[in-house]
Enzyme design. Structure first.
Site, mmCIF file in Angstrom:
data_model
loop_
_atom_site.group_PDB
_atom_site.id
_atom_site.type_symbol
_atom_site.label_atom_id
_atom_site.label_comp_id
_atom_site.label_asym_id
_atom_site.label_seq_id
_atom_site.Cartn_x
_atom_site.Cartn_y
_atom_site.Cartn_z
ATOM 1 N N ASN A 1 2.111 9.990 -2.730
ATOM 2 C CA ASN A 1 3.326 9.848 -2.500
ATOM 3 C C ASN A 1 4.181 9.480 -4.035
ATOM 4 O OD1 ASN A 1 6.010 9.021 -1.827
ATOM 5 N ND2 ASN A 1 5.563 7.452 -0.141
ATOM 6 N N GLU B 1 0.793 -1.103 -0.050
ATOM 7 C CA GLU B 1 -0.080 -0.105 0.101
ATOM 8 C C GLU B 1 0.929 1.225 0.073
ATOM 9 O OE1 GLU B 1 -1.015 -2.408 2.697
ATOM 10 O OE2 GLU B 1 -2.564 -3.288 1.663
ATOM 11 N N TYR C 1 7.781 2.206 -7.435
ATOM 12 C CA TYR C 1 7.480 0.967 -7.494
ATOM 13 C C TYR C 1 6.976 0.602 -9.035
ATOM 14 C CZ TYR C 1 6.883 1.525 -2.324
ATOM 15 O OH TYR C 1 7.418 1.572 -1.064
#
Ligand code: COA
Length: 160
Positions: A113, A108, A120
């Site tokens: 962000n 998560e 990611y």
């Protein structure tokens, strides 16, 4: 500029440095006791630190439950950011997850962000949904990555 980064399993001796990074990285930091519990009592957990020379520059962790890994935390000391430290840690965590039998990894992240989301995405994680009110002030964006060579096969999809 890329630094020479090494990774090693986190130990109690790293906790003072880890807590310092944790408290300057997150609005709702984990307590030292939470890390201690993870290290000592949680058999499903694996935590590592990244070092630049002798100094702890970051840390991260996963849980591996049967064939699914979950990234529980990842942070880098401000002075070492944008130098490949998180990349080195995330690769090491993914390698460990695969070694432990994981076929997929989830996490998560705050939608706001953008630094973490970009990291990611670079690793091939994709957004798969939202966990309502996951953070005190924001939903959690669920991201997913298959760890098998086959992509998008139903066997590797996260349980909904
Ligand atoms: C997110 C975080 C872990 C990245 O650590 P890092 O060591 O700086 O990351 P890396 O140097 O390995 O960067 C890898 C990629 O991530 C992305 N990235 C990292 N910081 C970024 C930033 N400030 N803005 C945009 N993209 C960023 C980029 O794609 C970068 O690749 P590039 O440098 O080739 O452009 C770090 O900013 C951090 O600790 N943030 C606070 C804690 C946090 O948010 N953790 C994640 C919780 S889900």
């Amino acid at each position: 500029m890329p630094l020479t980064v090494t990774t090693a399993p986190m130990t109690a001796a790293d906790l003072e440095a880890v807590i310092g990074i944790e408290e300057s990285s997150f609005e709702q930091p984990w307590s030292e006791q939470s890390f201690r519990t993870e290290l000592v009592k949680n058999d499903l957990a694996y935590y590592l630190v990244a070092r630049v020379g002798e100094r702890v520059a970051g840390y991260g962790g996963i849980w591996v439950i049967i064939n699914e890994a979950h990234l529980t935390t990842l942070a880098v000391e401000r002075a070492f950011r944008r130098s490949g430290v998180a990349t080195a840690m995330l690769q090491a965590l993914i390698d460990k997850a695969v070694e432990k039998g994981a076929r997929r990894i989830t996490l998560e992240v705050r939608p706001s962000n953008l630094a973490a989301r970009s990291l990611y995405e670079k690793f091939g994680f994709t957004a798969r949904g939202v966990r309502k009110n996951y953070y005190i002030d924001e939903d959690g964006l669920i991201m997913y990555k298959s760890l098998t060579n086959r992509s998008r096969e139903s066997d590797d999809e996260p349980a909904s």
